[in-house]
Each structure stands twice: as structure tokens, then as C-alpha cells.
Design an enzyme around this catalytic site. Structure first.
Site, mmCIF file in Angstrom:
data_model
loop_
_atom_site.group_PDB
_atom_site.id
_atom_site.type_symbol
_atom_site.label_atom_id
_atom_site.label_comp_id
_atom_site.label_asym_id
_atom_site.label_seq_id
_atom_site.Cartn_x
_atom_site.Cartn_y
_atom_site.Cartn_z
ATOM 1 C CD GLU A 246 17.889 -25.550 -102.643
ATOM 2 O OE1 GLU A 246 18.188 -25.320 -103.837
ATOM 3 O OE2 GLU A 246 18.696 -25.367 -101.691
ATOM 4 N N GLY B 282 24.791 -36.600 -91.902
ATOM 5 C CA GLY B 282 23.429 -36.922 -92.330
ATOM 6 C C GLY B 282 22.388 -35.920 -91.889
ATOM 7 C CD GLU C 286 24.951 -18.552 -90.512
ATOM 8 O OE1 GLU C 286 23.987 -17.849 -90.155
ATOM 9 O OE2 GLU C 286 26.129 -18.162 -90.500
ATOM 10 C CG LEU D 172 22.965 -27.204 -86.343
ATOM 11 C CD1 LEU D 172 22.311 -27.745 -85.074
ATOM 12 C CD2 LEU D 172 22.224 -25.956 -86.821
ATOM 13 C CB SER D 173 26.248 -29.226 -90.354
ATOM 14 O OG SER D 173 25.514 -28.073 -90.718
ATOM 15 C CB ILE E 48 32.295 -27.792 -87.762
ATOM 16 C CG1 ILE E 48 31.281 -28.938 -87.578
ATOM 17 C CG2 ILE E 48 32.243 -26.805 -86.608
ATOM 18 C CD1 ILE E 48 29.829 -28.509 -87.655
ATOM 19 N N GLY F 293 35.568 -11.021 -118.625
ATOM 20 C CA GLY F 293 36.257 -11.968 -119.503
ATOM 21 C C GLY F 293 37.321 -12.762 -118.760
#
Length: 402
Positions: free
Chosen positions: A370, A124, A366, A120-121, A160, A342
Site C-alpha cells: 500500500e 506505532g 521495506e 527504522l520500524s 527489526i 496439492g
């Protein structure tokens, strides 16, 4: 399986989760440790198939999927991620694919022989998925028969998971039936399709992530998942199911970090006693536990809402809330677990060093945190607007949106 009451799991659910945690630690983690970071671990996928867990991804409800992902994440994050990526890449085929597509691809996915990916991604268009630029240009010569009816895919996909090693990709491209999301279609694109190439990306997360290049890749009507121009709905249907379970993945990591912290602070001596005797430490552990439990219950509630009515308009908001709170909580818990351990927790190979690298990505993929906040706020204001509107005004607005 006994239904979740809203406050506690049933005895059979608790027993199943315990078996999954043991399986993850005893069988799957050794396979994960033999894998190469950033590469598809096919022996691990095969084991997930042999154990019947990949089949569960496609036959379970949302709650059972959450329990599965949380339990695997507790014992072996690589196994959880491998399982989830198979589901994410192939679920659109299950829901929107043709009989021929399901028969061709899903048996291999369920068995762990065929690697799926959800593409999907784009460089831009990450969080703003409706801004996809991968173009599907009509090509009458593709698809066979009079009139053709096919397309040529040109453009890029980026970030992807399982690329470039997947055997097929669920690809979302702009076919132009309408503006924005209304002009996106979904395609099943085999990895050996001419014009398709890819490169691995060197990422912080240990699972494989890559970029894909589409140079006039031919696709036809038989490659469509659902109807032209309805691809964005295919993507959102998939994400509405998987977002709460991303939260479950995060909760599994948080619970592992919390348990490690309780054990460490109960035994580590400092300042004349054990760390857990210090109020500042004890209170921080209490905060970690409380936040983890609150996020866990919200994830289960979101999954229960999906199982009750997947088409309810409240499902996207609940899924967004679950992913938001769980992933942000896991980041908080793991970070504080590292602080309380630590320097030892920063040593390569330590559980918390591993979780520290793993926990960051779910706040982005996914739908970044935001984006989840935007989904939640939009839905709240939509409800408020509908309460104020008269029936006549609402009818006019809905007619305009149609």
C-alpha cells in the site's frame, strides 16, 4: 560485467547467475539447514563473506545487486536474506558514516563476522516511517568535551531483522530539528551500549526478527550517520537502492516455484494423462510464467534507472513499482504452485512449503504494498501538477516548500 540491454542479460551475467544458483544449492543451503529458525546463522554469514558475496553488496550497482539476490533466493532463501540484511543495516554506514565508523564496522560486515541491523520500524510507526517516536533527548554530558553535544535515546523499535543478535544497529530517532521527517537523525548504535536491550519475536518468517528497548541509551556526535535532522534521507537513500532488490528476492522465489511447478505438472499423472495436458493447468502455468517475466523485467529496469542516475526524481517511483509488482507476483506464483502440487506442497520441508512461508513478508517490509502504491500515485500527480503550473507559480510553490 556486460550491461543489461533492457530485454535480456548478457552471456557473462547469465553465467554468473548460474554459478550463484549452484553455490547457493551446494554450499549455502546445507549451512542454512543446520541453522536454527529465528536465529542469526553466523556460519552462513561467514561463508557469504568467504565467497566474497558480502563485499559485492557494497561494491555492486543496483542491477548486479538484483542479480545476486535473485540467484541466491532461487537456491537458498536464507542465504539471500542473511546477505540482504547485512547490506540494509550497513549501507547507511557506507554512504553517510564517518571514516572512523566505516573503518571500525564495515570490514567485519564484509567478512561475515559482524552482524548489522536496520532499525527504522516502531510499534506505532511501521509503514508511516516519518511518524517515528523514538526520542533523542539532548544530553550535554554525552560525547565528551566542552558542551557535550550528545543525546539519550528513549523508546522502542519493533520488527527489526537480526535483532536482538546484531552487533550494531543503524537507528533512526527524532532529534527535533523540524516536523515530521525533517526532525529525524540516524545513529550507529553498538549492541553493547548501556540501556539497550532486546527480545526475539516468534514470527512466520524463518529469519531473526526482534524488538529493541532504548532506556536512555547514550549517543554522541561520533555516532551520527550524516547530519542531525537528515536521517530520513539516509533511510530513503538506502531503501531506494534496496527496494528493487527486494523485488529481485521475490523473483528468485517465483522462478523457483515456477520451475518446480513445470517439472511437477509435466510428470504427475492424473485423469488419463499428465497434469500439464489439462488446459486449465497449462494456462495457469503460462500465466505464472508471464507474470514472473514481466515483474523480472520491471525490477531490472528499476535497477538500471538507479545505476544510470541514483538522484533522478523517477528513481523512487520505479523502485516502488518494482517492489510492488514483484512481491505481489511472487505471492501469486507461489500460491498457485502450491495449488497445482496439492497436499504434498504443504508438507513440512517441501520447497513450496518453505517458499509459502517466506513469500509473505516482502509484501510488508521495506514499505508495504500500500505504501508503494502511495509513492507511485503521489509521483504521478506531482508530475501532472508540474505540467499544469506556470513557471511563476512553480517558483512560488518551491520557495514555500523550502
Amino acid at each position: 560485467m556486460t550491461r543489461f540491454t533492457g530485454f535480456a542479460l548478457g552471456a557473462d551475467q547469465e553465467e554468473w547467475c548460474a554459478r550463484l544458483r549452484a553455490l547457493a544449492a551446494e554450499r549455502l543451503r546445507p549451512l542454512a539447514e543446520k541453522g536454527e529458525p529465528g536465529r542469526v546463522n553466523r556460519p552462513l554469514l561467514a561463508a557469504l563473506g568467504e565467497e566474497g558475496l558480502l563485499e559485492r553488496v557494497f561494491t555492486s550497482g543496483a542491477l548486479e545487486l538484483c542479480l545476486l539476490r535473485e540467484s541466491l533466493a532461487y537456491g537458498c532463501t536464507e542465504a539471500e536474506t542473511a546477505l540482504a540484511l547485512q547490506g540494509l543495516g550497513a549501507y547507511p554506514v557506507l554512504r553517510a558514516g564517518s571514516d572512523a565508523q566505516r573503518e571500525r564496522w564495515l570490514p567485519g560486515v564484509r567478512a561475515g563476522r559482524t552482524v548489522a541491523a536496520f532499525a527504522l520500524s516502531e510499534p506505532g510507526a511501521g509503514s508511516d516511517a516519518a511518524a517515528l517516536a523514538l526520542e533523542a533527548v539532548p544530553d550535554g554530558g554525552v560525547g565528551g568535551g566542552a558542551g557535550g553535544g550528545g543525546w539519550r535515546l528513549s523508546g522502542e523499535k519493533c520488527w527489526i531483522s537480526n535483532a536482538p543478535e546484531a552487533d550494531f544497529y543503524t537507528v533512526f530517532a527524532r532529534t527535533g530539528e523540524g516536523p515530521g521527517a525533517k526532525g529525524v537523525s540516524a545513529f550507529l548504535v553498538p549492541a553493547d551500549r548501556p540501556g539497550l536491550s532486546g527480545d526475539a519475536l516468534d514470527m512466520l518468517s524463518p529469519h531473526p526478527i526482534g524488538a529493541l528497548a532504548f532506556d536512555g541509551v547514550p549517543v554522541g556526535p561520533a555516532d551520527l550517520l550524516g547530519e542531525p535532522g537528515r536521517g530520513f534521507r539516509v533511510a530513503m537513500d538506502t531503501l531506494n537502492l534496496f527496494r528493487p532488490s527486494v523485488g529481485a528476492f521475490a523473483i528468485g522465489m517465483a522462478r523457483a516455484a515456477l520451475d518446480a511447478t513445470v517439472a511437477h505438472t509435466a510428470a504427475r499423472t492424473a485423469f488419463g494423462g499428465v497434469l500439464g495436458d489439462l488446459q486449465a493447468v497449462a494456462h495457469r502455468v503460462a500465466e505464472m510464467a508471464t507474470r514472473t517475466e514481466a515483474a523480472r523485467l520491471l525490477v531490472y529496469a528499476a535497477a538500471g534507472a538507479y545505476d544510470a542516475d541514483a538522484l533522478s526524481p523517477q528513481v523512487p517511483r520505479r523502485a516502488a513499482m518494482a517492489k510492488l509488482l514483484a512481491t505481489e507476483t511472487a505471492q501469486y506464483v507461489v500460491d498457485h504452485a502450491v495449488q497445482l502440487h496439492g497436499a504434498v506442497a504443504l508438507r513440512r520441508g517441501h520447497l513450496l512449503e518453505h517458499l509459502y512461508r517466506e513469500v509473505r513478508a516482502p509484501r510488508i517490509y521495506e514499505g508495504a504494498s500500500e505504501v508503494q502504491r502511495t509513492i507511485i500515485a503521489k509521483d504521478l500527480y506531482r508530475e501532472a501538477r508540474e505540467v499544469r503550473e506556470t513557471p511563476a507559480v512553480r517558483e512560488m510553490r518551491e520557495a514555500g516548500e523550502a
